[in-house]
Scaffold this motif. Structure first.
Motif, short mmCIF file in Angstrom:
data_model
loop_
_atom_site.label_atom_id
_atom_site.label_comp_id
_atom_site.label_asym_id
_atom_site.label_seq_id
_atom_site.Cartn_x
_atom_site.Cartn_y
_atom_site.Cartn_z
N ILE A 213 -44.20 7.35 -27.91
CA ILE A 213 -42.95 7.00 -28.59
C ILE A 213 -42.50 8.15 -29.49
O ILE A 213 -41.32 8.52 -29.51
N VAL A 214 -43.44 8.74 -30.23
CA VAL A 214 -43.10 9.86 -31.11
C VAL A 214 -42.64 11.06 -30.27
O VAL A 214 -41.68 11.76 -30.63
N THR B 92 -45.54 22.13 -32.61
CA THR B 92 -46.80 22.56 -31.99
C THR B 92 -48.01 21.85 -32.61
O THR B 92 -48.92 21.43 -31.87
N VAL B 93 -48.00 21.68 -33.92
CA VAL B 93 -49.11 21.02 -34.60
C VAL B 93 -49.27 19.59 -34.10
O VAL B 93 -50.39 19.12 -33.85
N PHE B 94 -48.15 18.89 -33.92
CA PHE B 94 -48.20 17.52 -33.44
C PHE B 94 -48.74 17.48 -32.00
O PHE B 94 -49.61 16.64 -31.68
N ALA B 95 -48.24 18.35 -31.14
CA ALA B 95 -48.65 18.35 -29.74
C ALA B 95 -50.16 18.57 -29.60
O ALA B 95 -50.86 17.80 -28.94
N TYR B 96 -50.67 19.62 -30.24
CA TYR B 96 -52.11 19.90 -30.15
C TYR B 96 -52.93 18.84 -30.88
O TYR B 96 -54.06 18.53 -30.49
N THR C 182 -52.26 15.65 -30.94
CA THR C 182 -52.41 14.50 -30.04
C THR C 182 -53.49 14.77 -28.99
O THR C 182 -54.23 13.86 -28.60
N LEU C 183 -53.60 16.04 -28.57
CA LEU C 183 -54.61 16.40 -27.59
C LEU C 183 -56.01 16.24 -28.19
O LEU C 183 -56.93 15.72 -27.54
N VAL C 184 -56.17 16.67 -29.44
CA VAL C 184 -57.46 16.54 -30.12
C VAL C 184 -57.79 15.06 -30.34
O VAL C 184 -58.93 14.62 -30.11
N LEU C 185 -56.81 14.28 -30.79
CA LEU C 185 -57.02 12.85 -31.03
C LEU C 185 -57.43 12.15 -29.74
O LEU C 185 -58.37 11.33 -29.74
N ALA C 186 -56.75 12.47 -28.65
CA ALA C 186 -57.07 11.84 -27.36
C ALA C 186 -58.49 12.21 -26.91
O ALA C 186 -59.23 11.38 -26.39
N ALA C 187 -58.88 13.47 -27.16
CA ALA C 187 -60.23 13.91 -26.80
C ALA C 187 -61.28 13.16 -27.61
O ALA C 187 -62.35 12.80 -27.09
N LEU C 188 -60.96 12.90 -28.87
CA LEU C 188 -61.89 12.14 -29.72
C LEU C 188 -62.06 10.71 -29.21
O LEU C 188 -63.16 10.15 -29.28
N PHE C 189 -60.99 10.13 -28.70
CA PHE C 189 -61.09 8.79 -28.12
C PHE C 189 -62.03 8.80 -26.92
O PHE C 189 -62.83 7.89 -26.73
N GLY D 210 -41.28 27.87 -15.50
CA GLY D 210 -40.08 27.29 -16.07
C GLY D 210 -39.72 25.92 -15.53
O GLY D 210 -38.58 25.48 -15.67
N GLN D 211 -40.67 25.22 -14.93
CA GLN D 211 -40.39 23.91 -14.35
C GLN D 211 -40.74 22.75 -15.27
O GLN D 211 -40.30 21.62 -15.03
N LEU D 212 -41.53 23.02 -16.28
CA LEU D 212 -41.99 21.95 -17.17
C LEU D 212 -42.22 22.53 -18.56
O LEU D 212 -42.68 23.67 -18.70
N GLY D 213 -41.91 21.75 -19.59
CA GLY D 213 -42.11 22.22 -20.95
C GLY D 213 -43.58 22.16 -21.35
O GLY D 213 -44.34 21.33 -20.83
N ALA D 214 -43.96 23.02 -22.28
CA ALA D 214 -45.36 23.05 -22.72
C ALA D 214 -45.76 21.71 -23.33
O ALA D 214 -46.88 21.22 -23.11
N ALA D 215 -44.87 21.10 -24.11
CA ALA D 215 -45.17 19.82 -24.75
C ALA D 215 -45.38 18.72 -23.70
O ALA D 215 -46.22 17.83 -23.89
#
Length: 294
Positions: A19-20, A34-38, A40-47, A78-83
């Protein structure tokens, strides 16, 4: 593949995350911090790590690595955004395997990776949303009747794609005896594809801005399809590393070598986080839609 029960806390955290992402995509000019994107990746890995299951951790990690690897290639082209790539990887870490759907409790999901269900539903959602999102935008931005952008080139292509879909629908209905749900879905995709093809110029016009190098930003995507091959070759000779995906170094180089050259840039691309949000919700509620359709 092992069976994994869906974790309620993971679903809640993942839902909040997507949603965010969608809010940033829609209301922050497609800029996800960038801080938010990375984060979420760390949080998901912790799960994933919190499950304490080695097989779960190994499989979840492998799926995420594959997504990041393929996504990186798509990002560089250039087909997909990094986020978007990071969001997909985070989703796969939150829920590695498709569990029992929350709404439809019948039907076995074959323990496929949850992200596969998300890819399928998100792709379908994106196909349907393209004309819904772009046509009103094109009408407001271009300030001309959209029908005026339809030429003798678009009409035959739209007719051809429609005829192909009709033939496919008839085959599914008469030969494969497909269900009404599948036929209706393909019919909706057919209409969306036909409209997209018919108003291709208007849709492209609403996506593109012509900007000089000083107006470009890091991570912008150039519309190479609107540039002549000779023009691209000429700029590549002058600008080292000239590519679809704009970088800070590339902007600096272009400011020196081609400061007044106007380039087509995808500044108004559809927020991908929206179809991803729809894809996740559909996958949570009913699972892999193709299993029900076929």
């Amino acid at each position: 593949m092992f069976v994994l029960n869906t974790d309620t806390s993971a679903i809640i955290a993942m839902t909040a995350m997507i949603i965010v992402y969608a809010l940033f995509d829609l209301f922050n000019n497609r800029n996800v911090p960038t801080v938010f994107a990375y984060g979420t990746l760390v949080l998901a890995a912790l799960f994933t790590l919190s499950t304490g299951s080695v097989p779960v951790i190994e499989e979840s990690g492998l799926i995420a690595i594959i997504i990041l690897a393929i996504g990186y290639l798509m990002y560089k082209s250039g087909q997909l955004g990094a986020a978007d790539v990071i969001e997909f990887a985070a989703i796969s870490l939150f829920l590695p395997v498709q569990g029992i759907p929350l709404l439809v409790h019948a039907g076995y999901q074959y323990n496929i990776p949850f992200i596969v269900s998300v890819f399928i539903s998100s792709g379908i959602a994106a196909l349907i949303l393209i004309p819904v999102y772009y046509l009103p935008r094109a009408w407001m931005i271009l300030k001309k009747p959209l029908i005026s952008y339809v030429s003798h080139k678009e009409l035959p292509k739209a007719i051809f794609i429609t005829a192909a879909y009709v033939a496919f629908i008839l085959f599914l209905a008469l030969v494969m005896h497909a269900g009404a749900a599948l036929l209706l879905l393909i019919a909706i995709i057919m209409v969306s594809s036909m409209v997209t093809m018919l108003f291709e110029k208007a849709i492209t016009g609403s996506m593109i801005s012509f900007l000089v190098p000083r107006q470009l930003e890091d991570q912008d995507i150039l519309a190479f399809n609107l540039m002549r091959k000779g023009e691209i070759t000429e700029i590549k000779k002058k600008v080292k590393g000239f590519n679809k995906l704009v970088s800070t170094a590339m902007i600096t180089e272009m400011k020196k070598k081609i400061p007044k050259r106007k380039l087509p840039v995808y500044r108004s691309a559809m927020p991908m986080a929206l179809p991803i949000l729809i894809g996740v919700v559909v996958s949570l509620l009913v699972g892999n839609v193709l299993l029900y359709l076929f």
